[in-house]
Enzyme design. Structure first.
Site, PDB file in Angstrom:
ATOM      1  N   GLU A  59     -28.805 -10.692 -67.366  1.00 16.87           N
ATOM      2  CA  GLU A  59     -27.697 -10.954 -66.430  1.00 16.87           C
ATOM      3  C   GLU A  59     -26.951  -9.681 -66.062  1.00 16.87           C
ATOM      4  OE1 GLU A  59     -28.621 -13.001 -68.722  1.00 16.87           O
ATOM      5  OE2 GLU A  59     -28.965 -14.838 -67.582  1.00 16.87           O
ATOM      6  N   HIS A 128     -22.406 -24.550 -71.275  1.00 16.90           N
ATOM      7  CA  HIS A 128     -23.066 -24.784 -69.986  1.00 16.90           C
ATOM      8  C   HIS A 128     -22.202 -25.645 -69.063  1.00 16.90           C
ATOM      9  CE1 HIS A 128     -26.685 -23.530 -72.225  1.00 16.90           C
ATOM     10  NE2 HIS A 128     -27.357 -23.490 -71.110  1.00 16.90           N
TER      11      HIS A 128
HETATM   12  C1  LIG Z   1     -28.041 -15.419 -71.017  1.00 17.36           C
HETATM   13  C2  LIG Z   1     -28.863 -16.579 -70.586  1.00 17.36           C
HETATM   14  N1  LIG Z   1     -29.564 -16.508 -69.457  1.00 17.36           N
HETATM   15  C3  LIG Z   1     -30.308 -17.541 -69.045  1.00 17.36           C
HETATM   16  C4  LIG Z   1     -30.374 -18.683 -69.770  1.00 17.36           C
HETATM   17  C5  LIG Z   1     -31.231 -19.868 -69.300  1.00 17.36           C
HETATM   18  N2  LIG Z   1     -32.392 -20.011 -70.170  1.00 17.36           N
HETATM   19  C6  LIG Z   1     -32.408 -20.889 -71.195  1.00 17.36           C
HETATM   20  S1  LIG Z   1     -33.805 -20.793 -72.097  1.00 17.36           S
HETATM   21  C7  LIG Z   1     -34.433 -19.602 -71.091  1.00 17.36           C
HETATM   22  C8  LIG Z   1     -35.772 -18.997 -71.356  1.00 17.36           C
HETATM   23  C9  LIG Z   1     -35.764 -18.275 -72.639  1.00 17.36           C
HETATM   24  O1  LIG Z   1     -37.000 -17.715 -72.885  1.00 17.36           O
HETATM   25  P1  LIG Z   1     -37.377 -17.228 -74.327  1.00 17.36           P
HETATM   26  O2  LIG Z   1     -36.308 -16.303 -74.815  1.00 17.36           O
HETATM   27  O3  LIG Z   1     -38.750 -16.702 -74.280  1.00 17.36           O
HETATM   28  O4  LIG Z   1     -37.295 -18.514 -75.240  1.00 17.36           O
HETATM   29  P2  LIG Z   1     -38.194 -19.830 -75.106  1.00 17.36           P
HETATM   30  O5  LIG Z   1     -37.462 -20.749 -74.199  1.00 17.36           O
HETATM   31  O6  LIG Z   1     -39.509 -19.439 -74.591  1.00 17.36           O
HETATM   32  O7  LIG Z   1     -38.256 -20.358 -76.483  1.00 17.36           O
HETATM   33  C10 LIG Z   1     -33.546 -19.288 -70.082  1.00 17.36           C
HETATM   34  C11 LIG Z   1     -33.777 -18.269 -69.028  1.00 17.36           C
HETATM   35  C12 LIG Z   1     -29.598 -18.752 -70.942  1.00 17.36           C
HETATM   36  N3  LIG Z   1     -29.555 -19.847 -71.699  1.00 17.36           N
HETATM   37  N4  LIG Z   1     -28.871 -17.685 -71.334  1.00 17.36           N
END
Ligand SMILES: Cc1ncc(C[n+]2csc(CCOP(=O)(O)OP(=O)(O)O)c2C)c(N)n1
Ligand SMILES: Cc1ncc(C[n+]2csc(CCOP(=O)(O)OP(=O)(O)O)c2C)c(N)n1
Ligand SMILES: [Mg+2]
Ligand SMILES: [Mg+2]
Lengths: 320, 331, 320, 331
Positions: A59, A128
């Site tokens: 971000e 959220h």
């Molecule tokens: C700072 C932030 N940006 C965006 C999100 C939205 N978001 C939730 S899970 C996710 C993907 C996360 O990917 P990863 O770290 O690989 O974990 P996974 O979901 O694959 O377990 C995103 C972009 C968030 N929760 N927090």
């Protein structure tokens, strides 16, 4: 006139502006697959992945890069997904985007639109669900927009993209599927002009974003009791339509400001204080208690401002 | 060294002149600080001039530079006017930012200098974005982003470098490593192999250079900027140097032994550059002329800046924003 | 009683608490050399580098690590250097520290003190001068403290360190050298109790932090004109002393709130709105214009609330 | 494989049981989601259970765990009660957080589980700080911090790892790499050599492991946690796995080819663990008993959680803060 959802209206606005100006582009996580609420669905097919750009989960870089891109001849639309995540990019927005034009003595503007969906969305819990629009209204250099209808979401987003200031553009997550009439053709709304939702002589009611619809519902009930509500949708918090609101408050002598955000330090305080300073009207506010937002429905609902609360509040205000 | 070609000598002489101009600009600023004419904090780059001269000297005028709180040298090297810079430090009309930014926000967009920054590391993501815009616009310009060794411990270092590498952006990241972050020896708060190792881990080819050797910086920067302009994506330059003054104009820098500073003084870039020029045949008079010209320029600039008026209070309300400007509604 | 500076008083408070509780520790950039304003000078000699800890330039980690450390049996004091830099750590403070206790259902508290020096300090310009106390007052879970005197800085910092909530502790940079009497012995102040700086029957004046002293100067001039100012130093913005302020406003019938921060969306709006809601008193505010803070003195001064402005404002308020 | 010692077999059997419990817990949660009983979003870890079982299984009860939005498996592995977890997902009284947090904030401090997190990467700096407190308190506990492959592009990854390395803190960082960040293939947005290379650049020894091989994860985690507990400072484990479901319970995951998912299904950790147990002599009945017991546990937990009441509205005001609590002043 076309019937469109709030989401589709925003998409149409972005697409129109991108067609008009090749230097308008959007960037955020998952935009290539339509964005987290589908509000970008299909755009990458028309504009390609450079202009509807995916981003890493960064971000601070999304916001900060767009500050640089805005100072270098493009007009970025930043997608923050949930306004809560924009808290990972506050330096970039508040110390950089908002101040660059001033501190560099007018050498550069920062034409940036930061889309930050706000609000409670069933059981999304404390991280959220926030509505922090009052924060950005407090920051010199920023414009703050909180559209409440599909028509406004189209006309205000187009205006935001053409604005040379950094605009914090807060869509409400509960409004995405809301349908409404959207005028055809190129309509842009000016910032700082409130919408009179309905006219009434007994009490002025001021709101914005999704809460406008709850107020309208309350106003209907109050009308049945013979109470006429002068209901205003602020549309933009900075600049905000002081003239319309002060005129209305002076006329009715009573003003209530209603918002979903925490009441303490919410933007309702600014409006109430301004009305009290400039008119003889009695003022009051209805916002959320100073508590985080809980997951279980009864806990979440306890911090929601409802139509029946507004009705009761307006009644008291008129008798008090 | 004495086998330098004439073109090299001319180039090196230009570096020598530029480094003296930076040195003398900052000496003037420090004099102004003592006299109460420079307002707010200033962060001198005395001893670090070779990074500015060597790296920034390789940029075209339409290339873009982003700098830090310690940005006077970079800004001058990019082509800003010394008098306008001193006016800015003195908070006067005609300053590069109209006196509204000061040392920590010095900027001159007319020469592509998009700003010093009061927030450590903040320029890294902004630089990535500036390069992103250049790519979107299809231009062949290059962005140069200079930051300190302390900045590599902030999140934007990761986010900005990753961004630049993912999108293959035309940006040169320069870590101007003076060994300190304010009063803290950076090595005590930095884990791992340092700036270049981190950059490589983010997929950006990195080059280490003696940041007090202006020729070395120049050559490395020329090569890297060439690669970037040819479409090679981001590059990283780690330049080791030493700050001869305190962190700010008022910091006595008591946190480091005098012997360390003395040793560093022997290795400072202007001396070393002069040594090379001398062995290439330049006379003492020629070398002294560079110093003298720089001093004269800055003395004149100082006086002119000092004579300039402060901006009026109405400037507080100008250039904030178009919509809801405080010129219309301030409260 | 001992005469001490505001800075020394804070240092004494921290030292006393660190002696009392081995799990109190402080962390921030350059603390080992006394901190950027010298407010930690000498402490590392007594407590060692583990408890007066240096930090990398990593505001997000400083704040975030202290959230974890506070949930794991220690009481960290976080030094942010300038409140402006705390904008690099907003997620950690607002999404994490402030919400952890609630969203984990009370399983953990987060006893954290975040020191964020605020305010204009000659020619520090737009990124080193902000006063964003109203932001944190808007966030459920946070306590906000703005001490104005050496005595208060000692007693409130001690109370903040013992408080189990995350406390945003905002010292004013211009006050560091200010001298004043500090009571000997262990004094702690409760949060939410304002200090009556002087009594007066004509107008209620509410302020906090450095601006209290400007108000006191103005009150003196007003006294010479026969106008009695009931002057209150709020000390803490959350919780704030509604009872004292509402009682005073009801008594005088006129209240003016004065602060250094931008007036739009400042905490003065909250106080003015609350007074207007609960009393018949007329309210008004005096804060900074909605503009970033400039470097050149005339530009900086243009956004400063001065004693003579306060005097003029109070006169108008009384005649208006 | 068939040369497994008895102790190894018992340990592997325990992993098998735990992985089935995780799988069945999440299947119950997905059923609840379909039925409208689970509120809000859930992020299943189906296919990733070996990371939870192998890594978290090596923690003592008084060790500390921090997790992500995809944290059900980790939480159960740390010892949380399945019924209390489902109650939390259903937003009921008796949930681990009293129904106030839900899936994305699930936590059980009584077993050292300090929380899932709704903000990607936020747990990394918090974990570093938890380990910092352990060091200051002179304890021999270890912190385990699990995050996704998407999180390595956020600033806190750099800041938290550097912090842990600078202060030599007892923390195991586990990157649970399922190849995706929401709908985005992480490799498209990550530059350089990936999680382990970055960790090494921050001075943290890193180990790469097949995250679908529970024995491999177990062995690596055991070794690393041993090194950490012995005072070796932070360690990094990069575990490669694959998420068999969509990103959330409602995501059809149309952004990846069916063949890719099918191929991954052949490599999923429970199957593979069963294969090893089978070749070590376990009967189908024994293996089926593990599955059956897990299913029965979760069915019972589901019904009990479903029968539990919602918390009352007064909970909205509780446990916010001591000073200025909304129980006293809410507006
Ligand atoms: C700072 C932030 N940006 C965006 C999100 C939205 N978001 C939730 S899970 C996710 C993907 C996360 O990917 P990863 O770290 O690989 O974990 P996974 O979901 O694959 O377990 C995103 C972009 C968030 N929760 N927090
Ligand atoms: C985010 C942030 N944290 C802290 C500071 C205070 N500060 C100003 S300069 C500085 C040291 C920076 O060190 P380095 O990056 O090495 O640059 P140098 O000063 O050595 O040129 C610090 C800590 C700041 N300006 N911004
Ligand atoms: Mg440095
Ligand atoms: Mg992933």
């Amino acid at each position: 006139m076309t019937i469109m959802t709030y989401s589709a209206a925003a998409k149409a606005a972005l697409a129109e502006e991108m067609r008009r100006d090749p230097y308008v582009w959007a960037v955020g996580e998952d935009l290539g697959r339509g964005g987290v609420f589908g509000q970008y669905a299909g755009l990458v097919e028309e504009f390609g992945p450079d202009r509807i750009s995916d981003a890493p989960i960064s971000e601070a870089a999304i916001m900060g890069a767009c500050v640089g891109a805005a100072m270098t001849g493009t007009r970025p639309v930043v997608e923050m997904r949930f306004s809560d995540f924009a808290l990972c990019a506050v330096d970039e927005l508040v110390n950089q985007a908002a101040k660059a034009r001033f501190m560099f003595g007018g050498q550069s503007k920062v034409p940036l639109v930061v889309r930050e969906p706000i609000g409670m969305w069933r059981s999304s819990a404390a991280q959220h669900s926030q509505s922090l629009e009052s924060w950005y209204a407090h920051i010199p250099g920023l414009v703050v927009v909180c559209p409440s209808t599909p028509a406004d979401n189209k006309a205000l987003l187009k205006a935001a993209i053409r604005c040379d200031d950094p605009v914090v553009y807060m869509e409400h997550k509960n409004l995405w599927p809301m349908e409404g009439e959207v005028p055809d053709g190129e309509i842009l709304l000016p910032f700082g002009k409130a919408r009179q939702v309905q006219q009434g002589g007994d009490i002025t009611m001021v709101s914005w974003s999704a809460q406008v619809h709850v107020c309208a519902e309350a106003a209907k009930s109050l009308a049945a009791e013979g109470i006429g509500v002068d209901l205003w949708d602020l549309r933009t918090l900075w600049p905000w339509d002081r003239e319309a609101i002060l005129t209305s408050a002076a006329k009715t002598g009573r003003a209530v400001i209603v918002h979903e955000a925490v009441q303490v330090g919410g933007f309702g305080a600014e409006i109430a204080a301004t009305i009290a300073e400039h008119t003889g009207a009695r003022v009051s506010r209805l916002g959320a208690p100073r508590a985080p937002i809980g997951y279980a429905p009864p806990v979440e609902n306890a911090v929601r401002v409802t139509a029946s609360q507004i009705v009761a509040h307006a009644r008291t205000a008129l008798n008090g | 060294m004495s086998s330098l070609r004439n073109t090299d000598i001319a180039r090196l002489r230009a570096h020598h002149r530029l480094m003296w101009r930076i040195r003398k600009l900052e000496e003037a600023a420090l004099r102004g600080l003592k006299a109460g004419v420079v307002l707010g904090a200033i962060h001198p780059s005395i001893g670090q001039e070779a990074v500015a001269a060597g790296a920034v000297g390789n940029l075209r005028r339409d290339d873009i530079l982003l700098s830090t709180h310690r940005g006077h040298g970079h800004t001058l090297a990019k082509g800003a006017d010394s008098e306008a810079m001193l006016r800015e430090l003195f908070g006067r009309v005609g300053g590069t930012c109209g006196g509204k930014g000061g040392s920590m926000h010095i900027a001159d967009f007319s020469v592509g200098m998009l700003g010093a920054n009061g927030v450590v590391g903040a320029n890294i993501v902004i630089a990535a974005g500036s390069a992103h815009a250049i790519k979107l616009r299809g231009e062949d310009r290059v962005v140069c982003c200079i930051f300190g060794d302390g900045a590599i411990n902030r999140g934007p270092f990761l986010e900005g470098l990753n961004w630049a590498a993912v999108f293959k952006l035309p940006v040169l990241f320069v870590c101007e490593d003076n060994g300190f972050a304010a009063t803290t020896r950076t090595s005590t708060m930095t884990a791992g192999g340092g700036p270049a190792v981190r950059a490589e881990a983010f997929g950006i080819p990195a080059t280490l250079v003696d940041g007090n050797d202006v020729q070395a910086v120049d050559e490395a920067a020329a090569r890297l900027i060439g690669e970037i302009r040819a479409g090679g994506g981001p590059r990283f330059l780690h330049a080791k140097t030493y700050r001869l003054t305190g962190h700010t104009g008022v910091d006595p820098a008591a946190y480091r032994p005098a012997a360390e500073v003395e040793a560093a003084r022997m290795l400072e870039p202007i001396l070393r550059c002069a040594e090379v020029l001398r062995s290439a045949g330049l006379s003492e008079a020629e070398l002294e002329a560079d110093r003298g010209a720089a001093e004269a320029e800055m003395d004149i600039a100082y006086e002119a800046a000092f004579a300039a008026p402060y901006p009026g209070p109405e400037e507080a309300f100008r250039d904030v924003q178009d919509a809801g400007s405080p010129e219309e509604v301030a409260f």
